[in-house]
Design an enzyme around this catalytic site. Sequence first.
Site, PDB file in Angstrom:
ATOM      1  N   LYS A 107       0.847  -1.204   0.000  1.00  0.00           N
ATOM      2  CA  LYS A 107       0.000   0.000   0.000  1.00  0.00           C
ATOM      3  C   LYS A 107       0.878   1.249   0.000  1.00  0.00           C
ATOM      4  CE  LYS A 107      -4.020   1.931   2.487  1.00  0.00           C
ATOM      5  NZ  LYS A 107      -4.885   1.794   3.674  1.00  0.00           N
TER       6      LYS A 107
ATOM      7  N   SER B  68      -9.807   1.963   2.780  1.00  0.00           N
ATOM      8  CA  SER B  68      -8.888   2.685   1.937  1.00  0.00           C
ATOM      9  C   SER B  68      -7.886   1.787   1.211  1.00  0.00           C
ATOM     10  CB  SER B  68      -8.119   3.715   2.770  1.00  0.00           C
ATOM     11  OG  SER B  68      -7.284   3.065   3.701  1.00  0.00           O
TER      12      SER B  68
ATOM     13  N   SER C 233     -10.048  -0.349   6.986  1.00  0.00           N
ATOM     14  CA  SER C 233      -9.454  -0.149   5.660  1.00  0.00           C
ATOM     15  C   SER C 233      -8.840  -1.396   5.029  1.00  0.00           C
ATOM     16  CB  SER C 233      -8.394   0.948   5.718  1.00  0.00           C
ATOM     17  OG  SER C 233      -9.005   2.202   5.702  1.00  0.00           O
TER      18      SER C 233
END
Lengths: 498, 477
Positions: free
Chosen positions: A82, A157, A181
């Site tokens: 990420k 996210s 997330s």
Amino acid sequence: MTAKEILSLTAVQLGKKIKDGEVTSVEAVKAVLDQIKAMEPLLNSFVTIEEEKALEQAEEVQKRIEAGELTGPLAGVPVAVKDNICIDGMKTTCSSKILWDFVPTYTATAVENLKRSGAVILGKTNMDEFAMGSTTETSAYGATRNPWNPDHVPGGSSGGSCAAVAAAECFYALGSDTGGSIRQPASFCGVTGLKPTYGTISRYGLIAYGSSLDQIGPVAKDVTDCAAVLEVLASHDEKDSTSVERKDCDFTEALRDDVKGMRIGIPADYLGEGLDLEVREAVLKAARILEEKGAILETFDLGMVEYAIPAYYVIASAEASSNLSRFDGVKYGYRAKEYDGLHGMYKKSRSQGFGPEVKRRIMLGSFVLSSGYYDAYYLKALKTKALIKKAFDEAFSKYDVILGPASPSTAPKLGESLSDPLKMYLGDIYTISVNLAGLPGLTVPCGKDSKGLPIGVQFIGDCFKEKNIIRAGFAFEQNRSYEMPQMAADAMAGKEEK
Amino acid sequence: MSKQYETVIGLEVHVELATKTKIFCACSTEFGGAPNTHTCPVCTGMPGSLPVLNKQVVEYALAVGLAVNCQINQYCKFDRKNYFYPDNPQNYQISQLYLPICHDGHVEIDTPAGKKKIGIHEIHMEEDAGKLIHDEWEDCSLVDYNRSGVPLIEIVSEPDMRSGDEVIAYLEKLRLIIQYLGASDCKLQEGSMRADVNLSVREAGSSELGTRTEMKNLNSFKAIARAIEGERKRQIELIEEGKPVVQETRRWDDNKESSYAMRSKEDARDYRYFPDPDLPPVVISDEWIGNIKSRQPELRTEKMARYQEEFKLSEYDADIITGSKHMADIFEAVTAICGKAKEAANWLMVEAMRLLKEHDMDPEEMTFSAENLAKLIHLVDNGTINRTVGKEVFEKIFAENIDPEQYVEEKGLRVVNDEEELRRVIEGIVSANPQSVEDYHSGKEKAFGFLVGQTMRSMKGKADPGAVNRILKELLG
């Protein structure tokens, strides 16, 4: 092995095949890079792809595997990280314009741990800007799309990480979870995601959103992969004062198809108003499967559920308003072109560099910390957090695992959520309190709705009891086989024809 | 001025702690160094970096707190103070607001009216900021983060001081305690000790406090004294003219001997303090406190008593020597080498103090070695040189830290013990000064001294004064 065969493997399966000499790390990286090329125009899972670096790493790792230096289950397996996790020399933007050219000079401890185990890093995955959002639409580099249906969001996210795993653009990925997330997008994308107990994985190198809630965690095709990756990631880190020294990090030990006598509580408050009926059905069906396997199911009232969202948005925004103040155009990242004086530079750089959702949370956080409001909002939220933890403590005195949905609905269409942020915030209801209480949570796919969109079931454990949720998740997933979105399978099929 | 006014002063004193590494990272705290060389991702506030508390900072803060009679918050926390400025790489400073490590202490100072307690409201730990350099030529600003993250404690006093003298006495006291603890070198000029003065005036007898101002940029005790006097006068003038005193922060310009307003209360920033989520609370056990107490070095009062007891120094001498930790260190080292405490004390009390005054220096600035002073004492003691020459040699030691043995040899300063040569010189002096000889015989003792002086001068001070006296008396009959 054909590319399609390689891409269909889980991370642990691939690791074993590399070790057995059936396939090389370089072949796996090439297969996955081809898949990325095919999928990216449709999905946009990645912000940065490091093709050459990945191939170089793969060659080096392959040599070390052959030399017997790397023997771990994940050696040679390609991973995506990420974009809020720092890697030395690799652009790390948090999907924000304000960090558009930021290249860290240090590597997050979690990534160091991966590298030590022989992971090959493909690049950085897309996310909601600074991890603020539930759809990966707030990224400054464009939204990521759901591989099950590109008209829908992948969740967020960590939407890039989850979409990339689902679309076989990597074998597993790192996400981060501040309010759901990892677990919510895993549920939307039909993959498995785990958020460990706060303090299990070092936050050093994770660009902070809500420091007291943030945890890095794995996203993978199944529970076995998640447990294996977590085993590599978990470590006591002197560089993170909130890191915990744990002696029970042999998580793969819990991969047993045995839930006999396991006490599973289902909060009635998680099944009420606002929950999509198809989601409710699928989650309860998952619970019944575990019951058939010998688990003891019970419905109970958890309490405090309605307070989790306001408490979370106060605490996370307060921390974010301070954490994000370092992005000012002075030392790195975006600086406005024309400005008047120091304060003009601050204002213009930040106004132009941050997107609307980030600005909204910075303003909210600054407000709740302002003198005169601190007690009424921030302190009250901290007290609420303590009460939520207490509610969970009581629940875990009766149950080994709490089972529920990961999200009230399946993935919404692109553009649906951003128009109504409050509604988007309410979508975090089943994941947020887990962060407030510092607990581990695991999402495992448990079916699809009538639109063909995946549904996930969430297992919540007491602090440091990852093994309970791993065991429950593993036992559950024995009843189903991993399903890949058609789109990803088609891309592979296309390659086969050539 | 018709009315009587009382000045009310409280101080905020920042002290840079003497740790080798910074408060939240392993970078060196060493002064100087090329810009941004003592830095890392943590002290430059890079995204994803995290602070890790240096335990030594807590130990120093505890040691100071205990030495100034503070209560200890055994569960203390760090808070973030949020404000935007480029010297502050994260745009927040890690400090302590809600639960500072020490609170409610005091020190005792001497005033003309006797002993007085000055209350200490709290002591908290925090990180220093970087340094901004404004390049007027290039019209740009540069930042050096070498100092960013250097550990500080802030000692906040109660508004208990009433004059500049009390403020200086309080600061001297604090400085000595901290120096004795080894927690800091407390150099005002180098900024390792900095004081902000909060001052208000009120009519004598009033129990209400007047509006206060805060004064910054005070780099020496003298500047502090001048600034207090200047601000006191300014506020009294305003009151006498019927104008309000504005609550504001003022910057003292010691060259102009005046201050100007930096920012008023209306522009006061809202720092949005909140507990730093990256740092768990610091839990200080009874055992830890006990440990710090047991390791507390000898403080000044104890040292003074010991000097009187062990070395038989007078209270006055012991007071002066312990008035500087560095001076006391030299004294003890010299005594340890040569075993002559009284002599060591004398050289420091008389000659060293004279030279310090002459050069307007602090005792901390003495750089000579104890070995060289011990050697000098030995040279005088065994008669190799006499005391007059000794003083000359000491000046050299004080200024250049020369080796006195070598110096005496090179310059030929040994006492002349050659009886015949001495007799010849004195005979010459006597015959060249008939008037003095006559004066001596007519009972003027001064004349004898003159003749001794003439002899010493002619011998360039190298004669043994005892021998000169004896021979001179003999020749004069």
